[in-house]
Design a protein around this motif. Structure first.
Motif, PDB file in Angstrom:
ATOM      1  N   TRP A  29      29.479  54.791   6.016  1.00 36.50           N
ATOM      2  CA  TRP A  29      30.188  54.567   7.274  1.00 36.50           C
ATOM      3  C   TRP A  29      31.487  55.367   7.315  1.00 36.50           C
ATOM      4  N   ILE A  34      32.861  56.126  12.205  1.00 38.61           N
ATOM      5  CA  ILE A  34      32.898  55.134  13.277  1.00 38.61           C
ATOM      6  C   ILE A  34      32.698  53.760  12.651  1.00 38.61           C
ATOM      7  N   ARG A  35      33.625  52.855  12.941  1.00 41.81           N
ATOM      8  CA  ARG A  35      33.570  51.519  12.346  1.00 41.81           C
ATOM      9  C   ARG A  35      34.517  50.610  13.112  1.00 41.81           C
ATOM     10  N   LYS A  36      34.103  49.396  13.356  1.00 43.78           N
ATOM     11  CA  LYS A  36      34.988  48.418  13.994  1.00 43.78           C
ATOM     12  C   LYS A  36      36.026  47.957  12.977  1.00 43.78           C
ATOM     13  N   ALA A  37      37.207  47.658  13.458  1.00 41.84           N
ATOM     14  CA  ALA A  37      38.284  47.223  12.572  1.00 41.84           C
ATOM     15  C   ALA A  37      37.933  45.917  11.871  1.00 41.84           C
ATOM     16  N   SER A  38      37.261  45.020  12.574  1.00 45.23           N
ATOM     17  CA  SER A  38      36.892  43.745  11.955  1.00 45.23           C
ATOM     18  C   SER A  38      35.878  43.956  10.830  1.00 45.23           C
ATOM     19  N   ALA A  39      34.940  44.864  11.023  1.00 42.88           N
ATOM     20  CA  ALA A  39      33.959  45.156   9.980  1.00 42.88           C
ATOM     21  C   ALA A  39      34.628  45.837   8.791  1.00 42.88           C
ATOM     22  N   HIS A  40      35.589  46.683   9.073  1.00 39.67           N
ATOM     23  CA  HIS A  40      36.327  47.352   7.996  1.00 39.67           C
ATOM     24  C   HIS A  40      37.093  46.331   7.155  1.00 39.67           C
ATOM     25  N   GLN A  41      37.749  45.382   7.789  1.00 35.36           N
ATOM     26  CA  GLN A  41      38.493  44.359   7.063  1.00 35.36           C
ATOM     27  C   GLN A  41      37.549  43.470   6.255  1.00 35.36           C
TER      28      GLN A  41
END
Length: 78
Positions: A29, A34-41
């Motif tokens: 990823w 491209i990645r959502k901030a919530s998924a990254h956290q």
């Protein structure tokens, strides 16, 4: 006087154990970007730093191997 009922929240999901496969997914990823901030956290909380470093090194070696293979294939056809 009656109190209004407090809505119940579902219990939090147990944290998954860090795995090398999850680290490879995080690195993939990261390459795409491209990645959502919530998924990254969530990934930060569920990954092992040593696995991330090793996964990044493996992906780097595969990438270099693919580049060398493509260059040799193109150079052989020229």
């Amino acid at each position: 006087m009656s109190q209004s009922p407090v809505p119940r929240q579902p219990p939090p999901e147990p944290a998954a154990a860090p795995s090398f496969l999850r680290s490879l997914k995080v690195v993939a990823w990261g390459l795409i970007g491209i990645r959502k901030a919530s998924a990254h956290q969530a990934d930060q909380a569920r990954t092992n730093v040593a696995h991330l470093v090793l996964a990044g090194f493996v992906v780097f070696l595969v990438f270099i191997g693919v580049l060398v293979g493509v260059v040799r294939w193109v150079a052989a056809g020229a």
